[in-house]
Structure formats: structure tokens, C-alpha cells
Design a protein around this motif. Structure first.
Motif, PDB file in Angstrom:
ATOM      1  N   ALA A  21     102.016 -32.041  33.416  1.00 54.51           N
ATOM      2  CA  ALA A  21     102.768 -31.839  34.659  1.00 54.51           C
ATOM      3  C   ALA A  21     103.505 -33.121  35.040  1.00 54.51           C
ATOM      4  N   ALA A  22     102.810 -34.245  34.930  1.00 53.56           N
ATOM      5  CA  ALA A  22     103.424 -35.517  35.311  1.00 53.56           C
ATOM      6  C   ALA A  22     104.624 -35.820  34.433  1.00 53.56           C
ATOM      7  N   ARG A  59     101.647 -38.278  40.399  1.00 54.86           N
ATOM      8  CA  ARG A  59     100.507 -37.618  41.028  1.00 54.86           C
ATOM      9  C   ARG A  59     100.549 -36.141  40.653  1.00 54.86           C
ATOM     10  N   ALA A  60      99.427 -35.667  40.140  1.00 51.46           N
ATOM     11  CA  ALA A  60      99.313 -34.236  39.861  1.00 51.46           C
ATOM     12  C   ALA A  60      98.321 -33.654  40.856  1.00 51.46           C
ATOM     13  N   LEU A  69      92.890 -30.491  43.229  1.00 56.05           N
ATOM     14  CA  LEU A  69      92.339 -31.626  42.502  1.00 56.05           C
ATOM     15  C   LEU A  69      93.468 -32.633  42.356  1.00 56.05           C
ATOM     16  N   VAL A  70      93.289 -33.801  42.958  1.00 57.70           N
ATOM     17  CA  VAL A  70      94.358 -34.789  42.942  1.00 57.70           C
ATOM     18  C   VAL A  70      94.089 -35.804  41.841  1.00 57.70           C
ATOM     19  N   VAL A  71      95.043 -35.945  40.945  1.00 60.36           N
ATOM     20  CA  VAL A  71      94.922 -36.938  39.874  1.00 60.36           C
ATOM     21  C   VAL A  71      96.090 -37.904  40.011  1.00 60.36           C
ATOM     22  N   ASP A  72      95.792 -39.132  40.380  1.00 63.29           N
ATOM     23  CA  ASP A  72      96.848 -40.144  40.434  1.00 63.29           C
ATOM     24  C   ASP A  72      96.861 -40.846  39.088  1.00 63.29           C
ATOM     25  N   ILE A  73      97.936 -40.679  38.379  1.00 64.39           N
ATOM     26  CA  ILE A  73      97.982 -41.188  37.017  1.00 64.39           C
ATOM     27  C   ILE A  73      98.490 -42.614  37.016  1.00 64.39           C
ATOM     28  N   ASP A  74      97.615 -43.522  36.621  1.00 60.34           N
ATOM     29  CA  ASP A  74      97.985 -44.924  36.521  1.00 60.34           C
ATOM     30  C   ASP A  74      98.899 -45.081  35.311  1.00 60.34           C
ATOM     31  N   PRO A  75     100.143 -45.506  35.534  1.00 58.14           N
ATOM     32  CA  PRO A  75     101.105 -45.560  34.419  1.00 58.14           C
ATOM     33  C   PRO A  75     100.624 -46.400  33.237  1.00 58.14           C
ATOM     34  N   SER A 115      94.555 -45.922  30.314  1.00 55.92           N
ATOM     35  CA  SER A 115      94.166 -45.451  28.989  1.00 55.92           C
ATOM     36  C   SER A 115      93.571 -44.054  29.105  1.00 55.92           C
ATOM     37  N   ILE A 116      93.249 -43.489  27.975  1.00 54.45           N
ATOM     38  CA  ILE A 116      92.603 -42.175  27.962  1.00 54.45           C
ATOM     39  C   ILE A 116      91.299 -42.234  28.746  1.00 54.45           C
ATOM     40  N   ASP A 117      90.525 -43.286  28.503  1.00 54.03           N
ATOM     41  CA  ASP A 117      89.237 -43.404  29.178  1.00 54.03           C
ATOM     42  C   ASP A 117      89.382 -43.444  30.689  1.00 54.03           C
ATOM     43  N   THR A 118      90.314 -44.245  31.185  1.00 55.70           N
ATOM     44  CA  THR A 118      90.458 -44.353  32.637  1.00 55.70           C
ATOM     45  C   THR A 118      90.927 -43.028  33.222  1.00 55.70           C
ATOM     46  N   LEU A 119      91.785 -42.338  32.483  1.00 52.52           N
ATOM     47  CA  LEU A 119      92.271 -41.050  32.967  1.00 52.52           C
ATOM     48  C   LEU A 119      91.113 -40.056  33.064  1.00 52.52           C
ATOM     49  N   LEU A 120      90.290 -40.008  32.031  1.00 50.84           N
ATOM     50  CA  LEU A 120      89.168 -39.062  32.039  1.00 50.84           C
ATOM     51  C   LEU A 120      88.163 -39.409  33.135  1.00 50.84           C
TER      52      LEU A 120
END
Lengths: 81, 1079
Positions: free
Chosen positions: B282-283, B290-291, B317-323, B326-331
Motif C-alpha cells: 500500500a505504501a 503510513r498504512a 491497524l496503523v503501521v508507520d513505515i520507517d523509510p 529493515s525487515i526486522d524493524t518492520l515486523l
């Protein structure tokens, strides 16, 4: 993979894993929802305990109002054979 | 048999059930809350025992045999005799006997297609069921219990509870044992739990959590992630299954490092990856960091665990994606958000909507959803197995993902669902594949991998869309081309304007005179020369003369206010060392500047020495309107222009013999060059006057008179011109170039119908020299902008500048030798728009800011700067679709549809045959109710701006200036109704009369509530139901009564979490009343 016996300690340990908490932070009086355990996680626990010999299913475990009640339900469903 | 009312048990609604009622209330007739499942028994199954088991189970769940009573807001038992489950045969084509891995899917697909009724709140039976068998005798290899119901009764979890109990009953029957006692809890128990929650501290705690979490960034509004509408009209091609909801399955996905679904799940599960993949996708596609995804909270602990009733509560569910994450931080981020949603999941979504003031607005709490199914172990019965297959999962408002784990194969499958008409199957498949790829990368790549490195397409080295190689590496510049034409055919006609024709030799003399004058005045190479002349031969000669002198032309709009042009000159004087010179016949308007009047210049002498200037020298400077209002000055070099000219010379229309060209576009618009170039290449240019260019009849007459072979225009100009019949067979015109603004589907089809003409669609920002993309209308049945011109590259990139696969939308970037220098005096802006090309070192690419998508046919489609879909009353509506429908009505020559505020307005250029009274009904045959414009204005012609493009600001408000009503209002009641109606619709009461129809004036169900409220305030009682039924002021007034103080509505006994005030309740009743005649 050897599964340890289904004891209260193991149940607490696996609940803690699912909740992402240290095991001593899981209180008997905690509600499942308050531990952040959703259906995916609860289902995995059901499968784990079923494999260990407890005749449990998701609805009956989810109906438990607290960790304490859940432990009782699981242990009560262990077949004696 | 009828029961006395007080012995009938009613079931007041739970929170979730109220939420469902509200959702159906908010989304009119198109909402589909039917939920369906197939419970498939395989093995050696006794049909009789199964039927008995089903009956016994349903006896234990009496609230499933209810209908919905709107006055009591409760489920009441249905008094009709219960029909036994009707046995039927399994649909043909389903494999019987030998079972293969595919058969369940085949079965589910067949059932979905044939056995799903549409159940609404006013259905007499909220539940329907079928028992399907395949063998004549009792023993079945396959038997299916199909249960379809309204979502208010059941959800997926409820079905699994019921299936389990049916299995228990069946087992008991077959084995001759007693079944365990009924395990179910009553909805009453669930309601008690809810009441406890509402009275507890947990409620405040949860409210506090959500309010903090959903706080948008400063100055922004709350906005859920919406994926529907990404592709705009381009996604709604005929194959988009207009009637059925879209549902497609992806391939099974590898879980990689994630624990298998049946192993104990710690933090960082496959479910977190599923959500993370959705958020990332989506992002990338929306360009946001932000998704906000809809995720159902489980809420199945306690009494709800054993109650077959819905507990659905879809929370954001709010996911703020840090540009740089990493995969780990996102998960981790997703996992934490998901746990929090579970903890605070009892807080009702409906309440959150009230808290955020979203009720009644066009914004929903959530749009794109992700559903992660957790399945219990497969059920077993003696002699067989039981499997569940969802046939319909409930309403979808946006593109949603459903994740189905397969415990046996240790994989998970994603199923995409989307509302009808949202996107084409091919595009949905691409979306699903991109999702699957993201998921598998999250599962397999090292956790430290930056998520920006994840690909949306397996084609890592996807090349850009490239035009054919250019014919020449160093094409001639404008002055060289003109000089060559003069030398080749000096006596051929070059330009005609208002009866005067100059030959190439004569035109070059004029141009040389200008060049000489400029050189004498000291204009050096690249010096700016403003052309402040009237449209005419001198204007064109000036352009050529300026080019010959090595200077840079700044063509001005002769119809613009003088101050505007003066400001342009002043700004140039500020920025440039050497002051610009002005070509004008009115020196008095240009004090402070050197002014030359081309009409007064002496011919150039034989000593004229034209300088040779570097190819990088600017050729022209044109202004484009900036979004901030201040025009941007685009500087285009001779080099860039030469490449553009090179394309058209070799691959364009100039090769088919000498053309007689109708030049009708304004000369201060770079689109004019399409035809203007002809005067440098030996063709005959007819300069059409400004007035004729706007008058289709005059223009058509000139075309015929001079046997023009080629015309160039904007779509807004082309549309009325088509109506004159000037392009009918027998026309001298052979070629048509259309560009400058988006072409509508309606016009596109008309242009395709001109089989005897070659018609091209050109797209290009000024920053890329006239045009960059070209398509022939014959290339595609839907509007395309096609492919890059020779020597150019076009790319559709996501926010990380990664190429997107065909079918996924992104931003259009252009690269190649046609790029402009930049914006004069705006270095920062230039750097922001002309960025480094990541795929080629040392070169730039231009970010157009336009959204586009590469189609599966390899052709580019323009998606517009903004969504061409607008939101009206919560509905996504594509204005192009409404325009197309309107254009099919008899008498409509052209249609424009736009949203203004909350109203959908339409304008039509229409003739005699147009039915001004019945257009609404006629459109109602083609479009769903929410897409019917609120008001329609008839206009003489499309209003055009100075460059020939549609000028929306000039479209008059269709409601204003409506003819005053014929009869006056009589009586205070009528006046009160008119006043309330006017207030509700944002109109003047004077525009309304006794026969004014509320809906014809633009009213709908939401404004009807406002009308009733307004009347109530004035002391009169009416209802939404009456407004719907009676419609006109006179009738509504006749039925209204004087309001007297009365008892409170006794039905509202319990403090309502989601208060349904009388108006809303009435509205629901009205909606249901409207539905009934259709059944």
C-alpha cells in the motif's frame, strides 16, 4: 522433536512466548485478550497442546476467562492413557 | 401457528450486530451482507443422519431462525413454518468418487456461482440453507451443507462452531451414542459481557489508547489506506466483472523462516509478515509512509467463544513505515501494533468513528482490510472428514486480502477480494503477485535487509519503456530546417492567414528582417525576445527570425491581460544580465524595454550574418501554470527541440507528402508546435484566427474551403468539431493530432470511429518539449497515451524510484534528449523535478507528477494528477464512467461530470432531442443510484481556457439560475418544508415551489435526515420514510403534523453505544421499504 510433558509450567511458558513476555509476567488472573494473544497465536497453542495429548479445541480454550481457567481446562482434557 | 406476543423471546442486538445494522444503513442498496459457507462432508456419509444432525444443531441455536425487527432493534423469531433443509444434487462438474486435491476448490467455485442468495435485513428469512447430495441412496461420498445468512446472524467463526456441533450430532447418531450437551452460549451472555466492559475502566483505557494511536500528523485528517481507485478508469475496463465481486486466489506462499501455522507462534509470525506485506504494498503504491489497514479484532474470549453470533469489530491497524527500516524493524512494528489491537479490541469501531467525527463524513474508519484466518484442526466424523469453505465473506468496500493457512502443506494462500468494478482481473492478479512476492521476501531475506530493497516484481532488471531508436543522432535545429525548406521550395506556399499567403521565400524575408533587427539591437546568442504580437504571420515570422538570430523566443498570449505579460517581462529582466527585447507594435506599453515592431522593420540587407550558436542555447521559454499559482518558466534548448522535431519529421505525419495544415492552437502554448513545425518543413500552414478556432462551424468551413489535410487540437476542441461533421467521409482531412489534456473514453471511441483518418493522441509536459508519448487511437479500445517518442524512455516508478510491473500504478518519469534545461531562476525546483536517473549514470529524468500505469499490452495509460475517482457520500465514483453514460443519452453531444463539494454535478452540451425532464430516469437504467448526478446543467459549448483546454472554473453551477418555480408556496407548512429543504440542500428557498421534488433538487438519504430535523426544529413532525415516499414540498407538507411533546421512544431501553436517533431509525425503515418492491 521431543515435546516436554504437558504441565502447568509448560503452558505458562508457551503462553508467555505467544505474548512476547517474560514468563514471570504472566499472571494466573490475566485475561487472554490482555496478553495480546489473538486467534492465530491461540490456535498455535491449541495445536501444540493437542499434540501433547490434551483433547482441547479453540472455542473451549478461548472461553476461559483467565489464564488460570485455561490451564485447568487444558490439564483437565489430558487423556490418561 | 401464532404465538402470543409476550411469549415470543426476542434477541436484542449485541454491539457487533448493531454495528452491522449501521453499516448496512450507511451503504444503500448495493451493500451485500450475505455470508455463506459450505460444510463439506467426504467419505461414507449418511445423508439422513446428516440432515438430522443439522436440524438438531439448529434447534440449539433458536436465534438463527429469526428476522430483523427495526422498531425493536432486535432479532425476533420468524413465525413462518420452518422449511426442512431441502436436499439437492451437487452441481455438475464436481468430482465424485475419486478425490483429487483440486476438487474442493472446484466445488467451492461451483457453489459460489450457483447457490448464494442475497440476503438483506428485510429478508423474511435471514438464513437459508441447503443440503446437497450426489448419490440416490443414503450413503454419500460427498455431501454439502450450505448455510447462507445475513452477517447479523453469523460470521466465519460461528460457522465453524456450528460445523463442529453438526459433526458431534452426526457422530452420535451414527454411533448410537448421546451427544455432549449443547456447548453454545446465548447472545444474552455476550451482551452481559459487553455491558460489563462498557461499565469498566478498560473502556476508558482503550479509548485513550485509540485516540492517541490514531492521532494524525499535524494539520492532516484521519485517512485509512484505500487501494480501490489506484488505477482509476484504467482499472475499470469491460472485463472488470461489473456485476460480481472480484475474488481471486494467489499461489501458495512459502513461509520461509516463520514458524509453521501449527507451531507455537512467538512474536514475528507469518501473520505479521502478511500484514507487513500489505502495508508495504500500500505504501509503495500510494506513496504514503503510513498504512492504516482494517484488521478484525478477535474478541472471542469468554462467552463469545461459544456463541454462534458475529463479534466482528474491524479496527485500524496503523503501521508507520520507517523509510530506512529493515525487515526486522518492520515486523516488530507490525507485531506490536497487532498485539495492541487485540488488547484494546473490544472498543467498538462505531464508537471510534464517532470519536473521530467521521460519522456522516465521506471517510470510513478503515477501507483496505486484511483478514487472517486461523483454522482449527480439520473435523472428523466416523467414516469421513469435514472441511469448511467460505463462499462469501461479507461486504468488501475496498481491495482486501484474506490469508488462508494450509497446515498440511505449511504454506499460506492469499485471496484478494474487491468490490465489483474496482479493478480488472488482470490487474488484480498483478497486485496479488506483487503481494506474494513481498511476503516471500519478508520470509526469506535476512532480517537486516532494508525493506526498500524488496521488489514488487520478479523482473529485477526491468527496462524502461523505450521508444524506437532515433533516426538521427544530431538532428537539425529549427533554423536549419527552415533554411533548408526555403532553399528547396522557395515559391511553395508557406503560410496563409486571413487571406494573405506568403511563399517560403517571402516568409524567410520577413524572418530575416526580424533577425537583422535583433542583431542590430544587440541581442546576443540566447538573448530573450518576447513576442507581444497579435496572432498572425508576423508572430510566426518572429519565431523564425528569433531562431535565426540565435536568440530565445518568449511567446506571449495576446489575449492575456497586459499586466500579466508585463510581469513576465519584468521577471526576465530581473533574472537575466542582458535585458530582454520586446517585439510589439505598441511600444508605449513596454516602457523600460527595447521594442521592435516587426511590421516596421526594414528588410535584412545582404550583409546579414546569422550567428552559429551552440545547440544547447535555449530555443524558447514558455510558462506553465504552477500549482502554487506562480507560473514556472520552462527553458527548452535547441538541442531538445531538434530531437522532438526529428521524431515528427521521420516517424510522424510530415512524411506523407505536403500537408495543408490547420494551425488552430495558440502560439504561446507548446502544443502549437505540432503543426507549427510544418512551416519549417515545406508544408502549407493555415493560421486559423482565434475566433474561428473557438467556433466549430467557422473552423469546419475553413477546413473545407482550404482542403486542410491535418489538424491539431485539444480534446475539448475536438469534441464539438466532430459534431460539425467535418470529419465525415469525403473530408479533406487525413490526419488528426489530439493532445494537451486527457482524452475521455467517449471521445476516444468517436475518434476510433473515424476509420478513414489517422488519429494520434499525444502526451507531453512542457518540460519535455511539446510531446513525449504517442499513441494511435487504433492501438487500443480504451484511452492510452501509448509509447515514448523515438529516442525517449518512459518509466513508471514507485516512491523509491523502483520500476513497477505492468498493471501497478506509479508516477511517470521521462528521460531522453528532449528534456528541458529547467525552470528559469528556480534552481531548487529544477533539481526537484529533474532528478538523477538511477538506471543510467550521469543522466537526468523528469518527474512528471502524473500517475500512470503500463498496461498488459505494453501501452501507457494516464491516470491523471489526482484520482479521477471522486467520493460522493462515501462512494467512489469514476466521473469518466458517468460522463460516458450521460453521453449515450439521445441529444447529448458532450458531457462533463465533476464533484463540487458533496454533490455530483453534470453539464451537457445537448440538442433538441435531449429529454430534460427524464434524463435522471434514463441514467438510472444505466448507472447505480449513487452515480446519478445531483444536478445537470445544459450549456451551449464547453468552456475553454486560453490554451484550448477545458476550463472547469467556467462551468456554471447547474442549480443556480434555475427557473423560478411557477406556483408560489401556500401555507406555513409548505413554507416550513421549503425552508428546511433549502437549508438541507444549500439552496435558496425562493428556488423551490410546491412541486419541487426533493430528489430532483439533489436530495438523498442523508440530506433527507437534515430535512426532517429542520422541520422538527420548526415544530413539525415528518419522517424520512415520508420524504422518500412523497418527494414534493406540497405532499410532504400535507402529510406533516404539528409536533407535540410525547413520551420517549420506548424501544430505546438500553443506553445505546451507537445511538440510532429517530431520524436514522426512520431512514432505515425507509430504505427497507424502498427495497421491498424489487423482491
Amino acid at each position: 522433536m521431543s515435546t516436554p510433558a504437558l504441565t502447568e509450567a509448560r503452558i505458562f511458558a508457551e503462553l508467555a512466548t505467544c505474548a512476547g513476555l517474560p514468563v514471570d509476567e504472566v499472571e494466573p488472573g490475566d485475561a487472554l485478550a490482555d496478553l495480546g494473544i489473538d486467534s492465530i497465536r491461540l490456535m498455535s497453542l491449541v495445536n501444540s497442546w493437542r499434540a501433547a495429548g490434551a483433547a482441547v479445541d479453540f472455542p473451549r480454550l478461548a472461553a476461559s476467562e483467565s489464564v488460570e481457567a485455561l490451564v485447568a481446562a487444558v490439564l483437565g482434557a489430558v487423556s490418561s492413557s | 401457528m401464532t404465538l402470543a406476543p409476550d411469549t415470543v423471546k426476542t434477541y436484542p442486538l449485541t454491539d457487533a450486530q448493531r454495528g452491522i445494522v449501521h453499516a448496512e444503513l450507511a451503504a444503500p442498496d448495493t451493500a451485500d451482507f450475505s455470508v455463506g459457507d459450505a460444510v463439506v462432508f467426504r467419505g461414507r456419509i449418511s445423508a439422513a443422519a446428516l440432515a438430522e444432525a443439522v436440524r438438531s444443531t439448529l434447534d440449539e441455536v433458536p436465534w438463527l431462525a429469526c428476522r430483523f425487527d427495526v422498531q425493536q432493534m432486535a432479532l425476533v423469531p420468524d413465525c413462518m413454518p420452518r422449511r426442512p433443509a431441502a436436499p439437492g444434487l451437487l452441481p455438475s462438474g464436481v468430482l465424485r468418487g475419486e478425490l483429487t486435491g483440486d476438487s474442493d476448490k472446484v466445488l467451492a467455485d461451483a457453489l459460489r456461482a450457483t447457490h448464494l442468495p442475497r440476503i438483506t435485513l428485510d429478508s423474511q428469512l435471514l438464513r437459508e440453507q441447503l443440503l446437497l447430495t450426489c448419490a440416490e441412496d443414503d450413503v454419500q461420498p460427498v455431501a454439502v451443507w450450505v448455510l447462507a445468512a445475513h452477517h447479523i446472524l453469523i460470521d466465519g467463526y460461528s460457522i465453524s462452531l456450528l460445523a463442529r456441533r453438526v459433526s458431534e450430532h452426526y457422530t452420535a447418531l451414527v454411533q448410537g451414542t448421546e451427544p455432549a450437551p449443547a456447548p453454545f452460549t446465548q447472545p444474552e451472555a455476550v451482551r452481559r459481557g459487553e455491558e460489563q466492559y462498557h461499565a469498566s475502566n478498560a473502556l476508558a483505557r482503550d479509548a485513550s489508547y485509540w485516540h492517541e494511536r490514531l492521532q494524525p500528523a499535524q494539520g492532516e485528517e484521519y485517512r485509512p489506506t484505500r487501494l480501490a481507485g489506484l488505477l482509476g478508469a484504467a482499472g475499470q475496463r469491460p472485463d472488470a466483472a461489473a456485476v460480481q465481486r472480484l475474488r481471486i486466489s494467489g499461489r501458495p506462499l512459502d513461509l520461509g523462516r516463520f514458524a509453521a501455522p501449527n507451531a507455537v507462534q512467538g512474536p514475528g509470525t507469518w501473520a505479521d509478515a502478511a500484514i507487513a506485506a500489505h502495508a508495504l504494498l500500500a505504501a509503495r503504491l500510494t506513496g504514503s509512509t503510513r498504512a492504516v489497514l482494517g484488521l478484525p479484532a478477535m474478541n472471542r474470549t469468554g462467552a463469545a467463544a461459544l456463541c454462534p453470533a458475529p463479534t466482528i469489530n474491524v479496527l485500524p491497524l496503523v503501521v508507520d513505515i520507517d523509510p530506512s527500516g529493515s525487515i526486522d524493524t518492520l515486523l516488530e512494528e507490525v507485531s506490536a501494533a497487532r498485539a495492541k489491537l487485540t488488547v484494546h479490541g473490544r472498543y467498538r469501531a462505531e464508537q471510534l468513528m464517532r470519536d473521530l467525527s467521521l460519522v456522516g463524513s465521506d471517510t470510513a474508519l478503515t477501507a483496505s482490510e486484511i483478514n487472517i484466518k486461523a483454522f482449527d484442526a480439520p473435523l472428523e466424523v466416523p467414516g469421513g472428514t469435514v472441511a469448511l469453505h467460505a463462499l462469501s465473506e461479507g461486504p468488501v468496500d475496498d481491495i482486501c486480502l484474506n490469508l488462508l493457512p494450509d497446515y498440511q502443506a505449511q504454506k499460506v494462500t492469499a485471496v484478494l477480494t474487491a468490490p465489483a468494478g474496482t479493478l480488472a482481473v488482470a490487474d488484480a492478479a498483478v497486485l496479488l503477485e506483487a503481494y506474494g512476492l513481498l511476503f516471500e521476501q519478508l520470509a526469506a531475506a535476512p532480517g537486516t535487509t532494508p525493506h526498500t530493497a524488496l521488489m514488487l516484481s520478479p523482473q529485477v532488471q526491468r527496462g524502461p519503456l523505450a521508444g524506437a531508436p532515433a533516426a538521427e543522432a544530431v538532428p537539425p535545429v529549427l533554423e536549419e530546417l527552415f533554411a533548408a525548406s526555403v532553399a528547396a521550395t522557395p515559391e511553395a506556399p508557406a503560410i496563409t492567414c486571413e487571406g494573405i499567403t506568403l511563399s517560403y521565400r517571402q516568409l524567410s524575408l520577413r524572418a530575416d528582417a526580424v533577425a537583422a533587427g535583433l542583431l542590430r539591437a544587440g541581442i546576443g546568442p540566447g538573448g530573450y525576445v518576447l513576442i507581444a504580437l497579435e496572432r498572425g504571420i508576423d508572430y510566426v515570422a518572429s519565431i523564425l527570425g528569433i531562431a535565426a538570430a540565435g536568440a530565445t523566443s518568449v511567446p506571449l498570449d495576446p489575449n492575456a491581460p497586459r499586466q500579466r505579460n508585463q510581469r513576465i517581462a519584468a521577471r526576465l529582466a530581473q533574472l537575466e544580465e542582458n535585458p530582454p527585447l520586446v517585439l510589439s507594435g505598441q511600444a508605449e506599453h513596454w516602457t523600460g524595454f527595447s521594442v521592435l515592431d516587426p511590421a516596421q522593420l526594414p528588410p535584412a540587407g545582404l550583409e546579414l550574418q546569422l550567428p552559429a550558436v551552440p545547440r544547447s542555447t535555449p530555443g524558447y521559454l514558455l510558462h506553465t501554470s504552477g500549482s502554487t499559482g506562480e507560473p514556472k518558466a520552462v527553458v527548452v534548448s535547441r538541442e531538445a527541440f531538434s530531437h522532438w522535431a526529428g521524431y515528427h519529421r521521420h516517424a510522424g505525419f510530415f512524411n506523407a507528402g505536403v500537408q495543408r495544415i490547420a494551425q488552430s492552437l495558440p502560439l504561446h502554448f507548446d502544443g502549437a508546435w505540432c503543426t507549427l513545425l510544418g512551416v519549417a518543413l515545406g508544408h502549407h500552414l493555415h493560421l486559423i484566427s482565434h475566433e474561428s478556432a473557438r467556433d466549430p462551424q467557422q473552423l469546419a468551413a475553413q477546413v473545407r474551403e482550404h482542403s486542410m489535410t491535418w489538424m491539431d487540437m485539444t480534446p475539448s476542441l475536438a469534441a464539438p468539431l466532430l459534431d460539425t461533421g467535418v470529419f465525415d467521409p469525403g473530408t479533406p482531412v487525413r490526419r488528426l493530432s489530439v493532445g494537451g489534456e486527457g482524452c475521455s473514453q467517449v471521445l476516444w471511441e468517436k475518434l476510433r470511429g473515424l476509420g478513414h483518418l489517422v488519429v494520434e493522441n499525444l502526451y507531453g509536459p512542457t518540460e519535455f518539449t511539446v510531446d513525449a508519448l504517442v499513441a494511435n487511437v487504433a492501438d487500443s479500445p480504451d484511452v492510452v497515451v501509448g509509447r515514448p517518442l523515438n529516442g525517449l524512455k518512459a518509466m513508471v516508478l514507485d516512491a523509491s524510484l523502483r520500476p513497477l510491473p505492468a498493471g501497478l500504478p506509479g508516477e511517470l518519469y521521462l528521460a531522453g534528449p528532449q528534456e528541458a534545461h529547467g525552470y528559469l531562476g528556480q534552481g531548487a525546483l529544477t533539481a526537484a523535478r529533474f532528478v538523477a536517473d538511477p538506471s543510467a549514470t550521469g543522466t537526468r529524468m523528469y518527474r512528471t507528477g502524473d500517475r500512470a500505469v503500463i498496461g498488459h499490452d505494453g501501452l501507457l495509460r494516464f491516470l491523471g494528477r489526482e484520482d479521477s475517482q471522486v467520493k460522493i457520500r462515501g462512494y467512489r465514483i469514476d466521473v469518466g464512467e458517468v460522463e460516458s453514460a450521460l453521453a449515450t443519452l439521445p441529444g447529448v453531444a458532450h458531457a462533463v461530470v465533476r464533484a463540487r463539494g458533496a454533490r455530483l454535478l453534470a453539464w451537457a452540451v445537448a440538442g433538441q432531442e435531449f429529454d430534460a425532464a427524464g434524463w435522471r430516469e434514463a441514467l438510472g437504467q444505466i448507472l447505480p443510484p449513487q452515480m446519478i448526478p445531483h444536478a445537470l446543467g445544459i450549456i451551449e459549448q464547453l468552456p475553454l481556457g486560453s490554451t484550448g483546454k477545458l476550463d472547469e472554473k467556467q462551468l456554471p453551477d447547474p442549480a443556480a439560475g434555475a427557473a423560478a418555480p411557477a406556483a408560489p408556496l401556500t401555507g406555513s407548512l409548505q413554507q416550513a418544508v421549503a425552508a428546511a429543504m433549502a437549508e438541507a440542500l444549500g439552496m435558496q428557498p425562493e428556488q423551490l415551489g410546491p412541486d419541487s421534488d426533493f430528489f430532483a433538487q439533489g436530495g438523498d438519504s442523508i440530506t433527507a435526515i437534515a430535512l426532517v430535523s429542520g422541520l422538527r426544529e420548526a415544530g413539525y413532525s415528518s419522517s424520512v420514510g415520508e420524504v422518500f415516499a412523497l418527494r414534493t414540498i406540497a405532499s410532504i407538507a400535507a402529510a406533516a403534523t404539528v409536533l407535540s411533546a410525547g413520551p420517549e421512544n420506548p424501544a430505546a431501553q438500553r443506553p445505546e453505544l451507537v445511538a440510532l436517533e429517530d431520524g436514522a431509525r426512520d431512514r432505515l425503515a425507509a430504505m427497507l421499504a424502498r427495497r421491498r418492491p424489487r423482491r
